[in-house]
Design a protein around this motif. Sequence first.
Motif, short mmCIF file in Angstrom:
data_model
loop_
_atom_site.label_atom_id
_atom_site.label_comp_id
_atom_site.label_asym_id
_atom_site.label_seq_id
_atom_site.Cartn_x
_atom_site.Cartn_y
_atom_site.Cartn_z
N ARG A 157 0.82 -1.22 0.00
CA ARG A 157 0.00 0.00 0.00
C ARG A 157 0.85 1.26 0.00
NH1 ARG A 157 -1.96 3.71 -0.96
NH2 ARG A 157 -3.91 4.71 -0.32
N LEU A 158 2.08 1.16 0.47
CA LEU A 158 3.00 2.29 0.42
C LEU A 158 3.49 2.57 -1.00
CD1 LEU A 158 5.22 1.45 3.53
CD2 LEU A 158 3.55 3.29 3.38
N GLY A 159 3.15 1.68 -1.93
CA GLY A 159 3.63 1.82 -3.29
C GLY A 159 4.96 1.14 -3.52
N VAL A 160 5.36 0.27 -2.61
CA VAL A 160 6.65 -0.42 -2.75
C VAL A 160 6.51 -1.52 -3.80
CG1 VAL A 160 8.42 -1.77 -1.56
CG2 VAL A 160 7.21 0.08 -0.35
N MET A 161 7.32 -1.43 -4.83
CA MET A 161 7.26 -2.37 -5.95
C MET A 161 8.31 -3.45 -5.75
SD MET A 161 7.79 -1.51 -10.03
CE MET A 161 9.41 -0.78 -9.73
N GLY A 162 7.88 -4.72 -5.80
CA GLY A 162 8.83 -5.80 -5.60
C GLY A 162 8.21 -7.14 -5.95
N ASP A 163 8.97 -8.18 -5.66
CA ASP A 163 8.52 -9.54 -5.96
C ASP A 163 7.67 -10.04 -4.79
OD1 ASP A 163 8.15 -12.03 -6.97
OD2 ASP A 163 10.26 -12.56 -7.13
N TRP A 164 6.48 -9.47 -4.66
CA TRP A 164 5.61 -9.82 -3.54
C TRP A 164 5.05 -11.24 -3.67
CZ3 TRP A 164 6.30 -6.85 0.40
CH2 TRP A 164 6.65 -5.52 0.21
N ASP A 165 5.07 -11.79 -4.86
CA ASP A 165 4.59 -13.16 -5.04
C ASP A 165 5.60 -14.20 -4.57
OD1 ASP A 165 2.20 -12.26 -6.14
OD2 ASP A 165 3.01 -12.26 -8.18
N ASP A 166 6.86 -13.80 -4.47
CA ASP A 166 7.89 -14.75 -4.06
C ASP A 166 8.91 -14.06 -3.15
OD1 ASP A 166 9.41 -17.06 -3.84
OD2 ASP A 166 10.50 -16.71 -5.72
N PRO A 167 8.47 -13.57 -1.99
CA PRO A 167 9.42 -12.94 -1.06
C PRO A 167 10.29 -14.00 -0.41
CG PRO A 167 7.29 -13.17 0.00
CD PRO A 167 7.11 -13.65 -1.43
N TYR A 168 11.33 -13.56 0.27
CA TYR A 168 12.12 -14.55 1.01
C TYR A 168 11.67 -14.54 2.47
CZ TYR A 168 15.35 -11.09 3.17
OH TYR A 168 15.92 -10.08 3.92
N LEU A 169 11.59 -15.72 3.02
CA LEU A 169 11.22 -15.92 4.42
C LEU A 169 12.27 -16.82 5.06
CD1 LEU A 169 7.42 -16.80 3.97
CD2 LEU A 169 8.42 -14.52 4.19
N THR A 170 12.78 -16.42 6.19
CA THR A 170 13.81 -17.26 6.83
C THR A 170 13.25 -18.59 7.28
OG1 THR A 170 13.44 -16.18 8.97
CG2 THR A 170 15.19 -15.28 7.57
N MET A 171 11.92 -18.73 7.33
CA MET A 171 11.35 -20.01 7.76
C MET A 171 11.00 -20.93 6.59
SD MET A 171 7.51 -19.00 9.03
CE MET A 171 6.25 -18.40 7.90
N LYS A 172 11.24 -20.51 5.35
CA LYS A 172 11.07 -21.44 4.24
C LYS A 172 12.11 -22.55 4.37
CE LYS A 172 9.06 -18.41 0.68
NZ LYS A 172 9.28 -17.79 -0.65
N PHE A 173 11.74 -23.75 3.96
CA PHE A 173 12.64 -24.89 4.16
C PHE A 173 13.98 -24.68 3.47
CE2 PHE A 173 9.02 -28.21 4.89
CZ PHE A 173 8.67 -27.53 6.05
N ASP A 174 13.97 -24.18 2.24
CA ASP A 174 15.24 -23.96 1.54
C ASP A 174 16.10 -22.95 2.29
OD1 ASP A 174 14.80 -25.77 -0.43
OD2 ASP A 174 14.15 -24.32 -1.95
N ALA A 175 15.44 -21.92 2.84
CA ALA A 175 16.19 -20.91 3.59
C ALA A 175 16.78 -21.52 4.85
CB ALA A 175 15.27 -19.74 3.94
N GLU A 176 16.00 -22.30 5.57
CA GLU A 176 16.51 -22.93 6.79
C GLU A 176 17.66 -23.88 6.47
OE1 GLU A 176 12.65 -22.91 9.77
OE2 GLU A 176 12.90 -24.63 8.44
N ALA A 177 17.56 -24.58 5.35
CA ALA A 177 18.65 -25.47 4.94
C ALA A 177 19.91 -24.67 4.63
CB ALA A 177 18.24 -26.29 3.72
N THR A 178 19.75 -23.54 3.96
CA THR A 178 20.92 -22.72 3.62
C THR A 178 21.54 -22.12 4.86
OG1 THR A 178 19.90 -22.20 1.49
CG2 THR A 178 21.73 -20.81 2.20
#
Length: 1002
Positions: A157-178
Motif C-alpha cells: 500500500r506504500l507503493g513499494v514495488m517488488g517480488d511480492w509473489d515470491d518474497p524470502y522468508l527465513t522459515m522457508k525450508f530452503d532458507a533454513e537449509a541454507t
Amino acid sequence: MTETNDTARAQAPDYRDTVFLPKTDFPMKAGLAAKEPAILERWAKIGLYQRLREQRAGRERFILHDGPPYANGDIHMGHAMNKILKDIIVRSQSLMGKDAPYVPGWDCHGLPIEWKIEEAYRAKKLNKDEVPPAEFRAECRAYAAKWVGVQREQFERLGVMGDWDDPYLTMKFDAEATIAGELLKFATSGQLYRGAKPVMWSPVEKTALAEAEVEYEDVMSTQIDVAFEIVEAPNAPELVGAHAVIWTTTPWTIPVNQALSYGPDVSYTVIDLDGKRVVVASDLVEPFLKRAEADRITDSNQRWVKPSGIRIVGEGAFAGALARHPMHHLGGFFAKPRPFLPGEFVTTDAGTGLVHMAPDHGEDDFLLCKAHGIDPVFAVDGAGMYRPGWLWLGGQGSVINKKFVASDGPICTDLREAGALLAASDDFAHSYPHSWRSKAKIIFRATPQWFIPMDGTKSLSHREREGAAEGGGRVRAEADLPPTSHSTASSGPLPLPGGEGAPPRDIAAELPSFAGAAGFGPVVNPSNNPTLRNLALDAIERTRWVPERSQNRIRSMVEGRPDWVISRQRAWGVPIPLYVNRITGDYLRDEAVNARILDAFRQGGADAWFGADHQALLGSDYDLADYEVVNDILDVWFDSGSTHSFVIEARYGEGTRANLYLEGSDQHRGWFQSSLLESAGTRGRAPYDAVLTHGFALDGQGRKMSKSLGNVVDPLKVINESGADILRLWVAQTDYFDDVRIGKEVLGGTGDAYRKIRNTFRYLLGALDGFTNTEKLPVGKMPELELYILHKLGALDVELRAAAEAFEFNRYARALSDFMNEDLSAFFFDIRKDCLYCDAADSVKRRAYRTVLDTLFHALVRYAAPILAFTAEEVWQTRYPSDDGSVHFLEWPDLPALPGDDAVSTEWADIRRQREAVTEAIEPLRREKTIRSSLEANVTVPEMLRPAAELAEVFIVADVTQLDGAVTVARTDHHKCGRCWRLLPEVEADGALCHRCDDVVS
C-alpha cells in the motif's frame, strides 16, 4: 454613469472563443487515498514488476537487498520510512535503465515471535514447557505467516514495488537449509567453538541475547559496600586482619564471588571505621565514608581531613594476598580463600578501588579469573534463581527482582548479620541493559554457548585436521586463541563446585549435556591466515558507507566486539546441526553427514533435526551413542546475516554481491554487522558494495514515538487520510541520514509541497492539450527564453542523476521542487502564459513554448516517478491512457542537444535578477492600489541592451524604458486590449485590440 459602463460592457465584443485556455481532466484535488488502491490493482493486473524484469533483462543489475523486518505486528512509521526509501532508490535505478529487482523478506524466527506465542499461553494460564515442541513451533510458524501476509499488504500500500509473489522468508525450508549450511561452513573450517563464558542473558525469556536485542534504561539500583577480611598478605603482613572493601551495584553476584581485583598502580589507604580497619583507594576514601555515614575527621575550619593510616600501592601490597568470603562460615564453596588479582581495568572513577570478581557474571571477571585458573560455577540458573543445593540462598531469587537484591533483602540481611555490610542504599541511578522484547532486566551469565571467534585464526583443512589427529590427537582450543583474545574457552570439563555446595550430577537438565572438554574450536593455522576480525575490518574499508561517518561507527564496533554468541536456548529457530563426541568434546566434521543433514532440512525444515533419526543422518560410519546431539538454535542474527546466500546468490549466481544494504543506524550492531561477519567468515569479504544508514522517525517535537506518550504517528492512518504519496514525499524531503520528525505540522508542509508539484503537472497537461509532433519546433528556431529553460533543465538533469547515484533524495526532491516552483511556475509559465493564451496557434514563439512544455513534461514525470509513484502514474495515464502502459516502464529522459556556450544562461540569469527588482519596486504601488496589476506599470530600468517590448513581456508590464539609474515605476496611460488585457500604446481605447490580437482574430 454606471448604466453607461454596463451598456458598454454588454456591447463589447466577446473574444473568449478566440483565446486558447488550458484544458485537462487532471483534477487539482488529488484524492490519493481513494485513487491509489485502484492504481495498485492496475499494476498487479499488468504485472508491472515482472514485466520490468523482462524489459531490463541483460542490463546492468542493481540489487538492493532488503533487510528483513520481524513478521510481528502492524507496520510503524520506521517501517514505512525504511521501505519507502528503498523503493525510491530501486525505482530511480530502474529509471536510469538498470535491472533493479527488489525481493522483500521477513525474519520469521526468534524471540519476538516466540514471545508472542508464550504471551498467548500465559493468558490462558498454560505453561509453554508443557506443550509438545513440534506443536509450539507450528504455532510460531503460523503466527509468522499471518503477519507476513498483513505486512505484505501494508508495504504494498506504500507503493513499494517488488517480488511480492515470491518474497524470502527465513522459515522457508530452503532458507533454513541454507542457514544451517552456512553454519556448517564455519564448523567445517574450524571457526566454531563451545565455551563457558558470560553472555547477556534474559532470566525472563531464559535465553542468551545478542547485543542488538538489548536496550538501555535508567534505573535505580541497590549499591553496597562489602568487607572481605584479609587473611594472608605476604608482602604486607600489617594488612592481615584488615578488611578490603568492594563496592557493587549487583549485590546478587556476591554469592558467586571467587576473587578480588586491585589496581597495580592504585594507591590505597588503611583507615579505622568504627574499630574495623578497612582498605579503600586513597582517592575514594571520602565518598566511601559518605556512603558509610561515618564520622568525618575535620580541622578547626571544619574541612575534611584524610585520616592518618597506612598508605600502600596495590602491586606491592596485594600480590599474593588472600581474603575470605563474608559467608565463609557456610563452608564448601565459601570456605576457600579468595585471591587478590591485578586488574588493569580497576580505576578510581567510582567505588572503592577494589573490585569483587564473579567470573560467572562479567567479561573482565571471567578473563582475569580464567587467566589464574578460576572457572565459573554456574550457580545462577536460566530463570535467575540460585540453583538448588547452592549453600547460600539455594533455590531463591530471582536476581533481577528488586526486592530480592534490596538493602533489606535476603542478601544484604545475611551480609549485615555477618558484619560485612558497611553501606547499602537503594538510590543508585544509572543506565542498565534490558531485553528489548520483554523490557525486563538482563544479566551477564556464564553458560555453555556456541561461539564464532573474532580473533581465533582459521583452521586447518578437514584433511589436514585428520592428519593432525592421527599424529597426536586433537589440538586444544585454548591454544588456538592469542593470550589477549576475548575468546578464551574453558579448558577441560566444566568445573563443578565441590563440598556441601556441589550440585547433583544431573545439572545437565540445566546445562547442555556434554562430557570432556568444554572448549574446542579453531586450530591455529601455521600459515597465519587472517582472523575474522581482520577480514571484517578489511571489508569495512572496501565498502562504500553512506553517509561516510557511519564507517567509523561500525569499525569501532567490530574492533571492540567480543566473540559472536550464536546459540540460543529456545525452540523457534534454525537448530545448530552438530554432533559432539562424548569423549573428545569435538564436533563431527564430515561432508557426507553434512549433506544428509542439509537434504533433510530441505525436505522438512528445522523440524527435520528435532525429530530426526540421527543414526540415519550419521550413517554407518558413526555410532550415535558416541555423540551428543546439539539442540540449541541459532541466534536470529545469524539467520538474517545469512540471507545474502539464499536471496542474492541463490537468485543471481554464486559470488554475486548486493549493490546496497539500507537500514536504520541501529543495524550497525545488528544486520549490517551480522551479515558482514557471516560473509567474511565464509567468503572472506562483505556481502555488499555499499551500505546506507538512515535515522529514526520521531514525533513533531523530536521525541521518540511512544504509545504511553500518545505521540505515535501511524503510517496506515496517514495513508488512509492523505495517501501514500504524501508519506513518500515526506521521506524524500527529509534529511534521513539523521533522525527526522513527523507530525501534523510537518505533514501539512509536505501537503503544501505536494500541491505545488501537482499543480505544475496540471498546468503542463492543460497547456499541452491538442499538442502533436507536427507542432514541434527544432532547437535552432527557438527564442532565447526557451533555450534558457532547456539549459536549466539540463542542469537539473545532471543534478538529479548525481543525487540519485549518491542516494541523496533530499537533495533530489529539493532540486526538483525548486525547479518546478521557481524556474517554471514563478518564471517561465508566468511569462509565457500570454503567448500560450493569445498568440496564433502556428506562431513560432507559441510552438517553441509548447515544444519545451512537452520536453518538460516527459522529463519531469520521469524525475518524479521514483518519489511520487502513484501521482506520476496518474499524470502519465492522463496524457497517454493505456490498458497496459506505465510511467514506470520509462527510462531516464534523453534531452535535446543544446549549443555548448553558456551565454544564453548567463544573460538570462541577469534578466531574472532585474525582473525580481522590478517586481519588488512595483509591490508598494500595488499595496497603495495606485496600480492593480503589473500590466498597468511603466518601469524604468538600467540599460540591458534588449528590445523594450521583449523586456515588457518578461517583466509583465506595460512598457520599459532603459536608462542609467535605479528602477522606477509609474502608472501607464495606455489603453487595455480587449482580448489579451495588455496595456499597449497601439491600443486606441479600452476594449480595442492590439496589433497581435487583431491579426489573430482576423
